[in-house]
Design a protein around this motif. Sequence first.
Motif, PDB file in Angstrom:
ATOM      1  N   THR A  33       4.432  -7.205   1.283  1.00 27.70           N
ATOM      2  CA  THR A  33       5.767  -6.645   1.461  1.00 27.70           C
ATOM      3  C   THR A  33       6.744  -7.300   0.507  1.00 27.70           C
ATOM      4  N   PHE A 187       4.563  -2.722   0.170  1.00 27.54           N
ATOM      5  CA  PHE A 187       5.520  -2.107   1.091  1.00 27.54           C
ATOM      6  C   PHE A 187       6.903  -2.690   0.828  1.00 27.54           C
ATOM      7  N   THR A 189      10.807  -3.148   2.198  1.00 26.18           N
ATOM      8  CA  THR A 189      11.687  -3.033   3.364  1.00 26.18           C
ATOM      9  C   THR A 189      12.776  -4.096   3.278  1.00 26.18           C
ATOM     10  N   ALA A 195       8.624  -6.577   8.228  1.00 33.63           N
ATOM     11  CA  ALA A 195       7.806  -7.325   7.270  1.00 33.63           C
ATOM     12  C   ALA A 195       6.884  -8.307   7.980  1.00 33.63           C
ATOM     13  N   SER A 199       2.700  -7.498   7.468  1.00 30.41           N
ATOM     14  CA  SER A 199       2.255  -8.045   6.191  1.00 30.41           C
ATOM     15  C   SER A 199       1.170  -9.108   6.292  1.00 30.41           C
TER      16      SER A 199
END
Length: 339
Positions: A33, A187, A189, A195, A199
């Motif tokens: 992430t 990813f 965010t 997260a 993650s």
Amino acid sequence: MTYVTIDQVTKKYDNQVVLNNISLTLQKGEFATLLGQSGCGKSTLLRSIAGLEEVDVGNIFVDQKNITHLSPRQREVGMVFQAYALFPNMTVFDNIAYGLKMKKEKNIKSKVQNMIDMVDLTGKEGSYPHQLSGGQQQRVALARALVIEPKVLLLDEPLSALDAKIRKNLQKELKRIQRELDITTIFVTHDQEEAMTMSDKIFIMNEGNIVQSGSPSEIYVSPINSFVAKFIGNYNVINIDVFNKLVHSTEMKGQDVAIRPEVLQLVPVGNDIHDQQDKWTAKGLIKDITMTGNVLRYDVEVDGTIFYVDSLHHQWGLLDKGTSVQILIPKKECISLKN
């Protein structure tokens, strides 16, 4: 073996540095992430990996192949956008099949149906996007990205527009699918809890830089500086001189001290305190109380400094606003920060 490598990537817009000499590596099958505030560069980095932005300096490798100057179609990555970007005049089946048709793949029907089953959209094959809920639309977008069997899946805040309950469910589904396919995923965010939940590895970004990386546990327990401590875990971050004065000690060194709210304990003034050799104490007054479900957050003022103290919400042992308390501060939980 390293599967994704970002090697000293720099990107500028009108002489403003958006990505500042970024380097990172991922292993095959990792869920990583990029976490940070709006404008920190995380989406720009994702778009650079996808080929939607050209980098000014540096290289990007996927599966040992330099993809820096390849077109998006040549990069073998799949991307899901925040806005889904579904074709409104196509059915669920046709939206998912679009990439396969462009590549002139064989066995399109069976591949699409397998993906529909995987994302739990069976029975919706003939529906159009406007006939679907937000969560269902997001599943279509995910299936469309996955059906082409990309080497890397890129997700740009794909759950941010959904309500809390659907978002939680899709977090679990997305992680399940990612593990089932063993696909390397990046990813984006700005949501710390999201997260932490999803993650294997987190890269915290600020002003175009990666300021800390590691597992969710590593980052939460051991923030590297004041920015990370304030951003990732609602830490109490207090100037070191102020803190030492409040607890009548000179033990802590550095610039700031960080303490997680949940490790602090409140005891009403007048109650006995036992086994405090490994703790500091500070006398304060409860100024405010906030309930967030099963957690109560107490704002306790100590000589002009606010300490946040989190406690599980029980029916017994609740403290009222205005109560004079002693804060018990475990010494081993205090983290010295350089900046």
